[in-house]
Design a protein around this motif. Sequence first.
Motif, short mmCIF file in Angstrom:
data_model
loop_
_atom_site.label_atom_id
_atom_site.label_comp_id
_atom_site.label_asym_id
_atom_site.label_seq_id
_atom_site.Cartn_x
_atom_site.Cartn_y
_atom_site.Cartn_z
N ARG A 77 0.83 -1.21 0.00
CA ARG A 77 0.00 0.00 0.00
C ARG A 77 0.87 1.26 0.00
O ARG A 77 0.59 2.23 -0.70
N MET A 78 1.97 1.24 0.78
CA MET A 78 2.86 2.40 0.86
C MET A 78 3.55 2.64 -0.48
O MET A 78 3.74 3.80 -0.88
N LEU A 79 3.92 1.57 -1.17
CA LEU A 79 4.56 1.73 -2.48
C LEU A 79 3.56 2.20 -3.53
O LEU A 79 3.85 3.07 -4.35
N GLU A 80 2.36 1.62 -3.52
CA GLU A 80 1.36 1.99 -4.50
C GLU A 80 0.85 3.42 -4.32
O GLU A 80 0.46 4.07 -5.29
N SER A 81 0.84 3.90 -3.09
CA SER A 81 0.35 5.26 -2.83
C SER A 81 1.36 6.32 -3.27
O SER A 81 1.01 7.50 -3.35
N GLY A 82 2.60 5.92 -3.53
CA GLY A 82 3.62 6.88 -3.92
C GLY A 82 4.37 7.47 -2.74
O GLY A 82 5.23 8.33 -2.91
N GLU A 83 4.04 7.00 -1.53
CA GLU A 83 4.72 7.50 -0.33
C GLU A 83 6.23 7.18 -0.42
O GLU A 83 7.06 7.98 0.02
N PHE A 84 6.56 6.05 -1.02
CA PHE A 84 7.95 5.66 -1.28
C PHE A 84 8.03 5.26 -2.74
O PHE A 84 7.15 4.56 -3.25
N SER A 85 9.10 5.69 -3.40
CA SER A 85 9.20 5.40 -4.83
C SER A 85 9.88 4.08 -5.14
O SER A 85 9.64 3.51 -6.20
N THR A 86 10.71 3.58 -4.23
CA THR A 86 11.39 2.30 -4.49
C THR A 86 11.36 1.41 -3.25
O THR A 86 11.17 1.89 -2.12
N ILE A 87 11.57 0.14 -3.50
CA ILE A 87 11.65 -0.82 -2.39
C ILE A 87 12.86 -0.50 -1.52
O ILE A 87 12.79 -0.58 -0.29
N ALA A 88 13.95 -0.11 -2.15
CA ALA A 88 15.17 0.21 -1.41
C ALA A 88 14.93 1.37 -0.44
O ALA A 88 15.39 1.34 0.72
N GLU A 89 14.20 2.36 -0.88
CA GLU A 89 13.89 3.52 -0.04
C GLU A 89 13.02 3.10 1.16
O GLU A 89 13.28 3.49 2.30
#
Length: 133
Positions: free
Chosen positions: A56-68
Amino acid sequence: MTRGTPIPDTVTLHVPFNIVKRRGRKEMQLPERAMQPRRTDSTLMKALARAFRWKRMLESGEFSTIAELAAREGIAPSYMTRVLRLTLLAPDIVEAILDGKHGTDLTLARLLEPFPLEWKNQINKLKVCNLVL
């Protein structure tokens, strides 16, 4: 009971069990054929919750990459990707895990191993782990 039959004031129920001592405590032991209560595996449930939260956090754009996101969570990106794969599990499998309808041989380590993407094949593979659907 049939219609018109009076309901008795008391009902007697016979449940066979044994009292055994374990670690200095008395416990009730049911016969082997009796159904044991299902226990949810908190480790599996926590991993599923994290996976869906991270997705959900990745899809919302809150974080742009898994590494971040992994850096923020303080875990290795490789571990995060393995846990994120749990979001690809068949809904029936997720529900069975949350309901505690899986055998003790279904562990987080086993779930983090590569599994087929097709839900039908996932279910067939995990039936080996006494998954009840």
